[in-house]
Write a protein that holds these residues in place. Structure first.
Motif, PDB file in Angstrom:
ATOM      1  N   MET A 258      46.833  31.121  28.283  1.00 35.43           N
ATOM      2  CA  MET A 258      46.107  30.301  29.227  1.00 35.43           C
ATOM      3  C   MET A 258      45.984  31.007  30.580  1.00 35.43           C
ATOM      4  O   MET A 258      44.975  30.887  31.249  1.00 35.43           O
ATOM      5  N   LEU A 259      47.010  31.739  30.969  1.00 37.41           N
ATOM      6  CA  LEU A 259      46.983  32.471  32.230  1.00 37.41           C
ATOM      7  C   LEU A 259      45.927  33.577  32.187  1.00 37.41           C
ATOM      8  O   LEU A 259      45.236  33.812  33.173  1.00 37.41           O
ATOM      9  N   ILE A 260      45.783  34.228  31.048  1.00 31.49           N
ATOM     10  CA  ILE A 260      44.777  35.274  30.890  1.00 31.49           C
ATOM     11  C   ILE A 260      43.378  34.676  31.032  1.00 31.49           C
ATOM     12  O   ILE A 260      42.501  35.273  31.659  1.00 31.49           O
ATOM     13  N   THR A 261      43.161  33.507  30.478  1.00 34.90           N
ATOM     14  CA  THR A 261      41.863  32.833  30.595  1.00 34.90           C
ATOM     15  C   THR A 261      41.569  32.506  32.055  1.00 34.90           C
ATOM     16  O   THR A 261      40.451  32.709  32.530  1.00 34.90           O
ATOM     17  N   ALA A 262      42.563  32.032  32.774  1.00 35.25           N
ATOM     18  CA  ALA A 262      42.375  31.719  34.197  1.00 35.25           C
ATOM     19  C   ALA A 262      42.034  32.974  34.987  1.00 35.25           C
ATOM     20  O   ALA A 262      41.146  32.951  35.855  1.00 35.25           O
ATOM     21  N   TYR A 263      42.694  34.090  34.699  1.00 42.27           N
ATOM     22  CA  TYR A 263      42.387  35.353  35.366  1.00 42.27           C
ATOM     23  C   TYR A 263      40.973  35.823  35.034  1.00 42.27           C
ATOM     24  O   TYR A 263      40.260  36.323  35.903  1.00 42.27           O
ATOM     25  N   ALA A 264      40.581  35.673  33.781  1.00 40.33           N
ATOM     26  CA  ALA A 264      39.240  36.083  33.367  1.00 40.33           C
ATOM     27  C   ALA A 264      38.175  35.261  34.091  1.00 40.33           C
ATOM     28  O   ALA A 264      37.176  35.798  34.579  1.00 40.33           O
ATOM     29  N   VAL A 265      38.390  33.958  34.177  1.00 36.42           N
ATOM     30  CA  VAL A 265      37.442  33.091  34.879  1.00 36.42           C
ATOM     31  C   VAL A 265      37.389  33.457  36.362  1.00 36.42           C
ATOM     32  O   VAL A 265      36.318  33.530  36.964  1.00 36.42           O
ATOM     33  N   LEU A 266      38.542  33.712  36.959  1.00 36.27           N
ATOM     34  CA  LEU A 266      38.599  34.102  38.361  1.00 36.27           C
ATOM     35  C   LEU A 266      37.866  35.424  38.587  1.00 36.27           C
ATOM     36  O   LEU A 266      37.110  35.571  39.548  1.00 36.27           O
ATOM     37  N   LEU A 267      38.054  36.386  37.700  1.00 33.71           N
ATOM     38  CA  LEU A 267      37.398  37.682  37.802  1.00 33.71           C
ATOM     39  C   LEU A 267      35.882  37.531  37.707  1.00 33.71           C
ATOM     40  O   LEU A 267      35.140  38.115  38.496  1.00 33.71           O
ATOM     41  N   VAL A 268      35.412  36.759  36.762  1.00 32.81           N
ATOM     42  CA  VAL A 268      33.971  36.542  36.608  1.00 32.81           C
ATOM     43  C   VAL A 268      33.400  35.852  37.848  1.00 32.81           C
ATOM     44  O   VAL A 268      32.358  36.236  38.375  1.00 32.81           O
ATOM     45  N   THR A 269      34.095  34.840  38.347  1.00 39.37           N
ATOM     46  CA  THR A 269      33.640  34.106  39.524  1.00 39.37           C
ATOM     47  C   THR A 269      33.563  35.020  40.746  1.00 39.37           C
ATOM     48  O   THR A 269      32.570  35.011  41.481  1.00 39.37           O
TER      49      THR A 269
END
Length: 121
Positions: A1-12
């Motif tokens: 779940m933390l990896i998904t949050a980082y991925a979303v943050l990176l894309v944003t």
């Protein structure tokens, strides 16, 4: 779940960064177009009468604008009337022979802006 949050943050953040770059480029172009219009209107007499001294004095005003490295005033045939260079002469980002309309070109580190001066006849 933390990896998904980082991925979303990176894309944003990537989208925001690209958006900021596009907006800053558009603002830079708008600012330089306004300056080009003012210089063009002021340069009509110098171009009409081949007054190289007045044209050079007009372009020397760019010394107060730190972001402008070079400026040129030329006839439609490419004959240069005056030039301004902050440091050393810079090459044009395009060939004056092929220009028939306003042109804006971004190179790696520079914005090249060409605007024709339309004189009243």
């Amino acid at each position: 779940m933390l990896i998904t949050a980082y991925a979303v943050l990176l894309v944003t953040l990537s989208i925001q960064t690209v958006s900021d770059i596009i907006k800053s480029r558009a603002a830079l172009i708008a600012s330089l177009e306004a300056v080009a219009e003012v210089i063009g209107a002021s340069a009509e007499a110098a171009l009409l009468f081949e007054d190289t001294e007045s044209a050079a004095r007009l372009l020397s005003g760019f010394a107060t604008a730190a972001h402008i490295q070079s400026a040129y005033l030329s006839h439609a045939d490419g004959h240069q009337i005056a030039a301004y260079h902050r440091n050393k002469p810079q090459s044009l980002g395009f060939s004056p022979d092929v220009i028939e309309q306003p042109m804006t070109v971004f190179s790696n580190t520079r914005l090249h802006l060409y605007r024709p001066i339309m004189m009243d006849e």
